[in-house]
Design a protein around this motif. Structure first.
Motif: not given
Length: 155
Positions: A16-25
């Motif tokens: 979840g953190l990996a997904t949440a930490c991208n520039d697009h989120t």
């Protein structure tokens, strides 16, 4: 058992953190459902602060389910006021949680699985805080085995 559940939680948290930490989120949040079961009358509320009114956002719903969830699908009723703060739009979001052989299709470890469905794009008229309301749309009055519900908005 506790160790396996703890490792499952850690693995899903890292994912979840990996997904949440991208520039697009721009928004990503989960809420737990009641541990004794998610009733039809239990509505979850997500307050979504948005700063860019010219940007279209892709909406993604996410669920975490346990092995004891009894069905292969899950239907959610999702209401939001992104296009106008006084007008609510309703979507029915359908999750297919198992394959044809009954195996869980979501990412997970142990008895906890996470699935996501992208279901639309919105553009807000101005910056501000918008709301997502979600309730379960299944026939059962109370669902057992749905642990968390979440939403993500990406540019």
């Amino acid at each position: 058992m506790k160790r396996l559940l703890r490792h499952s939680f850690i693995a899903l948290s890292i994912a979840g953190l990996a997904t949440a930490c991208n520039d697009h989120t721009v928004y990503h949040s989960f809420q737990a459902t009641p541990s004794q079961g998610w009733s039809k009358s239990d509505t979850l509320f997500f307050d979504v602060p948005l700063n860019d009114s010219l940007q279209p956002y892709q909406l993604t719903a996410e669920v975490r389910n346990l092995n004891d969830y009894a069905y292969k699908e899950l239907y959610l009723f999702v209401n939001h006021n992104f296009t106008d703060s006084t007008i609510w739009k309703t979507d029915t979001v359908s999750f297919v949680l198992t394959d044809k052989d009954g195996q869980w299709t979501g990412a997970g470890v142990g008895n906890l699985y996470q699935s996501s469905v992208t279901f639309g794009t919105v553009q807000t008229p101005h910056s501000g805080t918008y709301t997502i309301k979600v309730s379960q749309g299944m026939k059962d009055e109370k669902l057992i085995g749905i642990r968390d519900v979440g939403f993500r908005l990406d540019k």
